[in-house]
Design a protein around this motif. Structure first.
Motif, short mmCIF file in Angstrom:
data_model
loop_
_atom_site.label_atom_id
_atom_site.label_comp_id
_atom_site.label_asym_id
_atom_site.label_seq_id
_atom_site.Cartn_x
_atom_site.Cartn_y
_atom_site.Cartn_z
N LEU A 441 0.83 -1.20 0.00
CA LEU A 441 0.00 0.00 0.00
C LEU A 441 0.87 1.25 0.00
N ALA A 442 1.92 1.26 0.81
CA ALA A 442 2.84 2.41 0.85
C ALA A 442 3.53 2.60 -0.49
N ARG A 443 3.92 1.50 -1.13
CA ARG A 443 4.60 1.59 -2.43
C ARG A 443 3.68 2.20 -3.48
N ARG A 444 2.42 1.80 -3.47
CA ARG A 444 1.48 2.32 -4.47
C ARG A 444 1.12 3.78 -4.21
N ASN A 445 1.17 4.21 -2.97
CA ASN A 445 0.88 5.61 -2.65
C ASN A 445 2.07 6.53 -2.90
N LEU A 446 3.27 5.96 -2.98
CA LEU A 446 4.49 6.78 -2.99
C LEU A 446 4.54 7.75 -4.17
N TYR A 447 4.40 7.25 -5.40
CA TYR A 447 4.52 8.13 -6.56
C TYR A 447 3.42 9.17 -6.62
N PRO A 448 2.15 8.81 -6.41
CA PRO A 448 1.11 9.84 -6.42
C PRO A 448 1.34 10.94 -5.37
N VAL A 449 1.74 10.55 -4.16
CA VAL A 449 1.97 11.55 -3.11
C VAL A 449 3.18 12.42 -3.45
N ALA A 450 4.25 11.80 -3.98
CA ALA A 450 5.44 12.58 -4.35
C ALA A 450 5.11 13.58 -5.46
N ILE A 451 4.36 13.14 -6.47
CA ILE A 451 3.97 14.05 -7.56
C ILE A 451 3.07 15.16 -7.02
N GLY A 452 2.14 14.79 -6.13
CA GLY A 452 1.27 15.79 -5.53
C GLY A 452 2.03 16.83 -4.73
N LEU A 453 3.00 16.40 -3.95
CA LEU A 453 3.81 17.34 -3.16
C LEU A 453 4.61 18.28 -4.06
N LEU A 454 5.15 17.75 -5.16
CA LEU A 454 5.91 18.58 -6.08
C LEU A 454 5.02 19.66 -6.70
N VAL A 455 3.85 19.27 -7.19
CA VAL A 455 2.93 20.24 -7.81
C VAL A 455 2.45 21.26 -6.77
N THR A 456 2.13 20.78 -5.57
CA THR A 456 1.63 21.69 -4.52
C THR A 456 2.70 22.69 -4.11
N THR A 457 3.94 22.24 -4.04
CA THR A 457 5.04 23.14 -3.69
C THR A 457 5.22 24.22 -4.73
N ILE A 458 5.11 23.86 -5.99
CA ILE A 458 5.23 24.83 -7.08
C ILE A 458 4.09 25.86 -6.99
N VAL A 459 2.88 25.38 -6.75
CA VAL A 459 1.73 26.28 -6.59
C VAL A 459 1.96 27.24 -5.41
N ALA A 460 2.49 26.70 -4.31
CA ALA A 460 2.75 27.54 -3.13
C ALA A 460 3.74 28.66 -3.44
N MET A 461 4.70 28.38 -4.32
CA MET A 461 5.69 29.41 -4.69
C MET A 461 4.99 30.63 -5.31
N PHE A 462 3.95 30.37 -6.11
CA PHE A 462 3.23 31.46 -6.75
C PHE A 462 2.30 32.18 -5.77
N LEU A 463 1.91 31.50 -4.70
CA LEU A 463 1.00 32.09 -3.73
C LEU A 463 1.73 32.91 -2.67
N LEU A 464 3.05 32.72 -2.57
CA LEU A 464 3.82 33.44 -1.55
C LEU A 464 3.95 34.93 -1.91
#
Length: 464
Positions: A441-464
């Motif tokens: 379960l952790a292995r299957r969640n890893l890539y989606p969560v990592a991609i989500g964190l990357l996109v969310t971090t980029i979005v946060a950069m524009f919101l700062l």
């Protein structure tokens, strides 16, 4: 900056780095947090007795700050116990099972129901409820058990817990550490939670469908849900009373949400409203179920709730006590002992950082995400979000703005990683109720969560 001030801030930075290192090594941080509080007190006051007494004082301060959050979670869990024992929870969820007709609907319906339940009851009770009621239905519809577990994890322990808009436990912790109103953190987290949730759940579903088509996921077989994992004693209620309670509970909580908007209730006031409503539901449901024994059973359910709450927050209190020392908590515990010119340890460090190192929005956002990920590695999610709030205050001081967005970003990263989506030992309840391997379960969640964190971090950069 005087030599005494340099020593004080040096000790604080040293212990922050030590706490991060222990989290990376997956070790407990209570001892190093306590030692850090004592050494800060010793450097500031020069008194051994003040330093030792400051440990206890810092715990009192942390518990005082966290008590509304701890209490509401205890009461919510106690209420969920009686609703589960009486079958009211199952009656509330059962109509949703009629929407599950194919694997796609099963994934999204289970996920959305889990998210809504987790907003009001927290994910831990929701896992047992959703798994027990919806797993057999999802298997019949063609969604593998691993898909059910993924949906429960991402929507419950991910989206719902990282935002925590109703109970407001997570944003209260981070807001206090950052020294800002909890409403600011919630408002800043809304776009980030949406981005993280949409990206992660869509990517996870795409991976799951792809593996189902090529046969990498075993075909679903309708097996019994393991009763031994979340065993509960069923207390009989008449069908009419059970249905009435099942209708009343969501209506009452919906009225709470409407009242929050109508009367502009935020932070502690909103938490108190939710907690009071949950307590009334607990009392009424228990008295209807147990009648003559209701008085004793109300107490028993409250004990169960308090045991759960303090088990969750036991590791949080020492580390929260340490990070509160970086802000106003230091003066509350040790008195007016900070050297002249100090505006609080974290604020001083932020000013020094701005003067010595060129801090950009990009660096700040990446750092908060990294810190959130690291603090989530202990599998708690909550134990390190005070660190995220403290560092958000530091970087925002250096940048001159963006404290709420940085705080929300650190909170989201910490809870998505440690709250139960990619750390295997935090996935055991969901994995057990669905009968799947937590590491798979952790292995299957890893890539989606990592991609989500990357996109969310980029979005946060524009919101700062």
């Amino acid at each position: 900056m005087g030599i005494e001030l340099v020593w004080l801030h040096g000790v604080y930075v040293l212990f922050v780095l030590g706490i991060i290192l222990l989290m990376v090594l997956r070790r407990d941080t209570s001892l190093i947090s306590i030692l850090g509080i004592a050494l800060l007190g010793l450097v500031a006051t020069g008194s051994v007795t003040s330093a030792v007494g400051g440990i206890f004082g810092s715990f009192i301060y942390a518990i005082t700050e966290l008590l509304p959050t701890i209490l509401v979670i205890c009461i919510i869990v106690a209420m969920s116990h009686v609703l589960t024992d009486t079958g009211v929870n199952e009656t509330m969820i059962r109509p949703m099972t009629h929407l599950i007709r194919n694997p796609t609907l099963a994934y999204w319906v289970i996920g959305i129901v889990m998210m809504v339940i987790s907003w009001f009851f927290w994910p831990s009770p929701g896992v047992a409820l959703i798994g027990a009621v919806m797993l057999p239905v999802a298997l019949r519809a063609g969604l593998p058990a691993i898909g059910v577990a993924i949906a429960m994890n991402l929507f419950g322990h991910g989206i719902a817990l990282s935002g925590d808009f109703v109970i407001q436990g997570a944003p209260t912790l981070t807001a206090k550490a950052a020294g800002i109103p909890v409403g600011d953190v919630i408002a800043a987290s809304v776009p980030l939670v949406i981005v993280m949730g949409v990206v992660t759940t869509v990517v996870a579903f795409w991976y799951l469908r792809k593996d189902m088509k090529i046969g990498n996921v075993p075909a679903p077989t309708e097996t019994a849900v393991p009763d031994s994992v979340f065993a509960s004693v069923r207390v009989p209620l008449t069908p009419g009373v059970r249905r009435a309670l099942a209708a009343a509970v969501p209506i009452l909580f919906l009225l709470d949400v409407l009242a929050m908007f109508a009367f502009d209730l935020r932070g502690g006031d909103a938490t108190a409203l939710v907690g009071g409503t949950a307590l009334l539901i607990l009392i009424v449901a228990t008295m209807l179920a147990h009648k003559q024994k209701g008085l004793e059973e109300v107490t028993n359910h409250l004990i169960q709730g308090f045991q759960f709450g303090f088990k969750v927050f036991g590791p949080v209190i020492p580390i929260a006590a340490f990070f509160y020392m970086g802000d106003s908590g230091f003066i509350k515990v040790f008195g007016e002992v900070l050297p002249a010119g100090s505006h609080g340890i974290v604020n001083d460090l932020g000013v020094a950082l701005a003067q010595t190192i060129p801090i950009s929005k990009e660096i700040a956002a990446l750092t908060l995400t990294a810190v959130g990920v690291i603090t989530g590695l202990d599998g708690s999610g909550f134990s390190g979000i005070t660190l995220a709030g403290s560092l958000a205050q530091l970087f925002a001081t250096a940048l001159g703005s963006g404290i709420a967005t940085l705080t929300a970003l650190g909170q989201i990263a910490a809870i998505w990683v440690g709250g139960g989506t990619i750390v295997p030992w935090a996935l055991i309840p969901a994995a057990a109720i669905c009968g799947v391997d937590p590491f798979e379960l952790a292995r299957r969640n890893l890539y989606p969560v990592a991609i989500g964190l990357l996109v969310t971090t980029i979005v946060a950069m524009f919101l700062l």
